[in-house]
Motif scaffolding. Structure first.
Motif, PDB file in Angstrom:
ATOM      1  N   ASP A   3       0.636  -0.995  -0.038  1.00  0.00           N
ATOM      2  CA  ASP A   3       0.012   0.002  -0.055  1.00  0.00           C
ATOM      3  C   ASP A   3       0.968   0.987   0.275  1.00  0.00           C
ATOM      4  OD1 ASP A   3      -2.215   1.309   0.275  1.00  0.00           O
ATOM      5  OD2 ASP A   3      -2.127   1.740   3.059  1.00  0.00           O
ATOM      6  N   ASP A  20      -0.225   5.175   1.377  1.00  0.00           N
ATOM      7  CA  ASP A  20      -0.019   5.947   2.360  1.00  0.00           C
ATOM      8  C   ASP A  20      -0.208   4.959   3.465  1.00  0.00           C
ATOM      9  OD1 ASP A  20      -1.026   7.853   1.799  1.00  0.00           O
ATOM     10  OD2 ASP A  20      -1.909   6.930   0.086  1.00  0.00           O
ATOM     11  N   GLY A  21       0.769   5.339   4.443  1.00  0.00           N
ATOM     12  CA  GLY A  21       0.692   5.161   6.137  1.00  0.00           C
ATOM     13  C   GLY A  21       2.316   3.140   5.846  1.00  0.00           C
ATOM     14  N   ASP A  39      -1.675  -0.978   6.366  1.00  0.00           N
ATOM     15  CA  ASP A  39      -2.194  -0.517   7.424  1.00  0.00           C
ATOM     16  C   ASP A  39      -3.386   0.304   8.244  1.00  0.00           C
ATOM     17  OD1 ASP A  39      -1.988   1.851   5.440  1.00  0.00           O
ATOM     18  OD2 ASP A  39      -2.457   2.911   6.619  1.00  0.00           O
ATOM     19  N   ASP A  40      -4.089  -0.638   6.916  1.00  0.00           N
ATOM     20  CA  ASP A  40      -5.789   0.293   6.925  1.00  0.00           C
ATOM     21  C   ASP A  40      -7.002  -1.044   6.064  1.00  0.00           C
ATOM     22  OD1 ASP A  40      -7.566   2.602   7.890  1.00  0.00           O
ATOM     23  OD2 ASP A  40      -6.937   4.044   6.311  1.00  0.00           O
ATOM     24  N   ASP A  60      -7.145  -2.224   3.423  1.00  0.00           N
ATOM     25  CA  ASP A  60      -6.012  -3.419   2.713  1.00  0.00           C
ATOM     26  C   ASP A  60      -6.387  -4.562   3.299  1.00  0.00           C
ATOM     27  OD1 ASP A  60      -3.895  -1.809   1.938  1.00  0.00           O
ATOM     28  OD2 ASP A  60      -3.814  -1.158   3.845  1.00  0.00           O
TER      29      ASP A  60
HETATM   30 MG   LIG Z   1      -2.738   2.656   3.510  1.00  0.00          MG
END
Ligand SMILES: [Mg+2]
Length: 281
Positions: free
Chosen positions: A34, A36-37, A219-220, A223
């Motif tokens: 991924d 972001d994060g 991370d989120d 995912d």
């Molecule tokens: Mg993310």
């Protein structure tokens, strides 16, 4: 020989099997991340979420050894390439970036962007959204137009949690009216065209690459479908899979599904570095 002796991470048994499989046969590995994060820190303004240099460098170091590297993101593909400077980094020649959950794509090998038009429902919801937000007293919520989806961010508002609670039902109704789905994330609701998620995107990459081992770092909540896709293929014995959770204080939905938990993008960079060292040993 146990190739993982120097590894500072706690891996599940399945994760350790995958790690060893990558070390034994890096060319048969598909490494997905991924954006972001994971590669970039979460910041208040999503347009400024530049990738951390050490995560992209680590990815590039692995990129010269594994079969294929891919970024799978909810972002516009162009924005992810820009914020990651992914077209400038040596070592990422095998890279594909799947944007908008796989609706858009960029391949480093050709440098070409594939960006189809957005469905009508997204356009109609976009036109109505400012009025809906103003009616809720949330006109200052940040809107993010991702073509296939619309993000409503509450992070910058005075009461981000309260704003999420206020938004949920009206946004759900707006999504229903236009045939969209609503997806919660970290201080964000996304209204998204149906039928596109990271699980579909990863399955398409797997069909294309036919890897023996698949890595996914996320991370989120977005995912989760990718993690589940890898887990289900792993359960059938078709692949080994290593699922990396880039943990934060804001979201822990992936913790239960992951093989290894690292501490945000800096932890991702350390893990990439360890894996690269194992491959170079
Ligand atoms: Mg993310």
């Amino acid at each position: 020989m146990d190739l993982t002796t120097d590894r500072p991470f706690d891996l599940t048994d399945a994760g350790r099997r995958a790690w060893n499989a990558i070390v034994a046969d890096p060319g048969s590995t598909l490494l997905c991340s991924d954006f972001d994060g994971v590669l970039s820190p979460i910041v208040r303004d999503p347009d400024q979420a530049w990738a951390a240099e050490e995560t992209v460098t680590g990815l590039a170091r692995l990129g010269t050894k594994v079969g294929k590297v891919a970024v799978v993101t909810g972002r516009l593909v162009r924005k992810a390439v820009e914020l990651g400077k992914l077209d400038e980094q040596a070592g990422l020649e095998s890279m594909s970036v799947l944007g908008l959950y796989g609706f858009e794509r960029w391949d480093a090998a050709t440098g070409e962007f594939d960006e189809p038009y957005a469905p009508d429902g997204v356009e109609a919801a976009k036109a109505e959204l400012p009025g809906v937000l103003a009616g809720l007293g949330l006109a200052h919520a940040r809107l993010e137009d991702k073509r296939l989806s619309l993000g409503v961010h509450t992070r910058e508002l005075e009461d981000p949690h309260g704003a999420l609670a206020t938004l949920e039902i009206p946004l759900r109704e707006l999504a229903d009216r236009h045939g969209l789905r609503i997806e919660p994330g970290k201080f964000v609701f996304e209204l998204r065209a149906p039928g596109v998620d990271k699980g579909d995107a990863v399955r398409r990459l797997i069909d294309e690459v036919r890897p023996r081992t698949v890595v996914f770092a996320g991370d989120d909540l977005g995912d989760v479908p990718a993690f589940e896709a890898v887990r289900s293929l792993r359960d059938t014995g078709d692949i080994d899979g290593l699922l990396i959770c880039s943990a934060s204080t804001e979201q822990n939905a992936l913790v239960e599904l992951a093989d290894v938990i690292v501490d945000g993008p800096p932890g991702v960079a350390v893990l990439f570095d360890q894996l690269a060292q194992a491959l170079e040993a």
